[in-house]
Design a protein around this motif. Structure first.
Motif, PDB file in Angstrom:
ATOM      1  N   LEU A  49       0.822  -1.203   0.000  1.00 18.01           N
ATOM      2  CA  LEU A  49       0.000   0.000   0.000  1.00 18.01           C
ATOM      3  C   LEU A  49       0.854   1.250   0.000  1.00 18.01           C
ATOM      4  O   LEU A  49       0.352   2.343  -0.249  1.00 18.01           O
ATOM      5  CB  LEU A  49      -0.938   0.001   1.224  1.00 18.01           C
ATOM      6  N   SER A  50       2.140   1.095   0.306  1.00 18.96           N
ATOM      7  CA  SER A  50       3.039   2.235   0.353  1.00 18.96           C
ATOM      8  C   SER A  50       3.882   2.364  -0.907  1.00 18.96           C
ATOM      9  O   SER A  50       4.850   3.112  -0.927  1.00 18.96           O
ATOM     10  CB  SER A  50       3.961   2.118   1.580  1.00 18.96           C
ATOM     11  N   ARG A  51       3.517   1.637  -1.954  1.00 18.38           N
ATOM     12  CA  ARG A  51       4.259   1.723  -3.213  1.00 18.38           C
ATOM     13  C   ARG A  51       3.501   2.612  -4.196  1.00 18.38           C
ATOM     14  O   ARG A  51       2.354   2.334  -4.549  1.00 18.38           O
ATOM     15  CB  ARG A  51       4.481   0.335  -3.807  1.00 18.38           C
ATOM     16  N   VAL A  52       4.164   3.671  -4.660  1.00 20.52           N
ATOM     17  CA  VAL A  52       3.481   4.637  -5.512  1.00 20.52           C
ATOM     18  C   VAL A  52       3.052   4.009  -6.834  1.00 20.52           C
ATOM     19  O   VAL A  52       2.002   4.370  -7.395  1.00 20.52           O
ATOM     20  CB  VAL A  52       4.388   5.869  -5.742  1.00 20.52           C
ATOM     21  N   SER A  53       3.816   3.050  -7.350  1.00 19.67           N
ATOM     22  CA  SER A  53       3.446   2.418  -8.618  1.00 19.67           C
ATOM     23  C   SER A  53       2.130   1.664  -8.479  1.00 19.67           C
ATOM     24  O   SER A  53       1.281   1.693  -9.377  1.00 19.67           O
ATOM     25  CB  SER A  53       4.553   1.463  -9.086  1.00 19.67           C
TER      26      SER A  53
END
Length: 259
Positions: A49-53
Motif C-alpha cells: 500500500l506504500s508503493r506509488v506504482s
C-alpha cells in the motif's frame, strides 16, 4: 536512582537535535511498522500500500485507502506527552530542532510548536497531486470523499486542462525519493548540534537512517532510545533500551532541575 536515570545523568545534554520514529507516536494509539505488533509485522502484504506504482495503477486500492482515511484514528490522533516534552526542551534551549520519519503530523500539533522541523517523509495532513504537485489540506479531500467522491482528483489540474491528476497523501512512499532539500536541512541541523537523540526508530529505512552515519562522521554524540534492536546498535552509538515517553520525562526533569 534507577538505571535509566543514571544513564541519562551521564549524557551530554545540549545542544541537541531529535530524530524521531514511530516509537514516539505509539502512545498516541498509532502502531509502528516493524515492532512485534507492527503493521507490516502482522501483515507483510500491507507494505504494498506504500508503493506509488501500485497506487497509480490500482483504482480499487485508491478507493480503499480513501475510505480508510475517513475512519482511520491516525487522522485524529493527538500529540503525546513526549511530543510536548520536546517542545519544553526546545523552550529551554536544549533542543535545537527535530527531524522526523513520522508522517502523522503530531510534531506540528504539539502545543506552542516553535522548533525547526524536518518531516523527511512528508505529512498525512496534506494531499499532493501526482501530476502537478499541488499541496492542499487533507481535510478538503476527505470532505469530498464523505460526500461521495470515492477517488478524488486534483482541482487545480481540472481548472487547467479539465483532467484532474491523482491525489495522494503528501508523503514519501516506496518508489519515491526523499526530497534532497529535506536531507540537506536535516544535515545542517545536525552540523549545528553536539548530540543527535534518536527516539523510537529501528533505523531501517534509508536515506533517513544514513543521517545517523552522517552524525557519527561529524563526531557527534548519538544516543539511540528504542525498545528493540536497531541497525546502529553496534556502530558507535549510545544505546538505551527504554520507552521514549519515560526517557523524555526523566530527561526533561533533569534539565529543568539543572537550570
Amino acid at each position: 536512582m534507577t538505571d535509566l536515570e543514571q544513564r541519562i545523568r551521564g549524557l551530554q545534554l545540549a545542544p541537541m537535535v531529535a530524530f524521531t520514529g514511530a516509537g514516539l507516536s505509539t502512545a498516541a494509539g498509532i502502531p509502528d511498522y516493524r515492532g512485534p505488533n507492527g503493521i507490516w509485522t502482522k501483515d507483510p502484504s500491507a507494505a504494498k500500500l506504500s508503493r506509488v506504482s501500485q497506487y497509480r495503477s490500482d483504482p480499487e486500492l485508491r478507493r480503499r485507502l480513501w475510505r480508510d482515511r475517513l475512519t482511520n484514528p491516525l487522522y485524529c490522533a493527538q500529540p503525546t506527552q513526549g511530543h510536548q516534552l520536546l517542545e519544553s526542551l526546545a523552550n529551554s534551549g536544549t533542543l535545537t530542532g527535530v527531524i522526523t520519519q513520522n508522517v502523522d503530523g503530531l510534531h506540528r500539533l504539539s502545543t506552542g510548536h516553535s522548533y525547526p522541523l524536518v518531516e523527511l517523509h512528508g505529512c498525512i495532513q496534506e494531499t499532493r497531486c501526482l501530476c502537478c504537485g499541488d499541496i492542499q489540506p487533507m481535510d478538503q479531500a476527505l470532505t469530498r470523499v464523505a460526500n461521495g467522491d470515492s477517488d478524488p482528483t486534483c482541482l487545480r489540474c481540472r481548472d487547467v486542462n479539465r483532467s484532474g491528476g491523482l491525489l495522494t497523501s503528501n508523503t514519501v512512499t516506496f518508489g519515491e525519493p526523499v526530497p534532497p532539500t529535506r536531507l540537506e536541512t536535516a544535515q545542517k541541523l545536525i552540523d549545528n548540534a553536539q548530540v543527535l537523540l534518536v527516539l523510537g526508530s529501528t533505523l531501517s529505512v534509508n536515506p533517513a537512517a544514513r543521517l545517523v552515519a552522517f552524525a557519527l562522521e561529524r563526531e557527534r554524540q548519538v544516543v539511540v532510545v528504542n525498545q528493540g534492536p536497531t541497525r546502529y546498535d553496534n556502530r558507535g552509538v549510545i544505546k538505551i533500551h527504554a520507552d521514549c515517553q519515560e526517557f523524555l520525562r526523566i530527561l526533561a526533569s533533569k534539565i529543568h532541575h539543572a537550570a
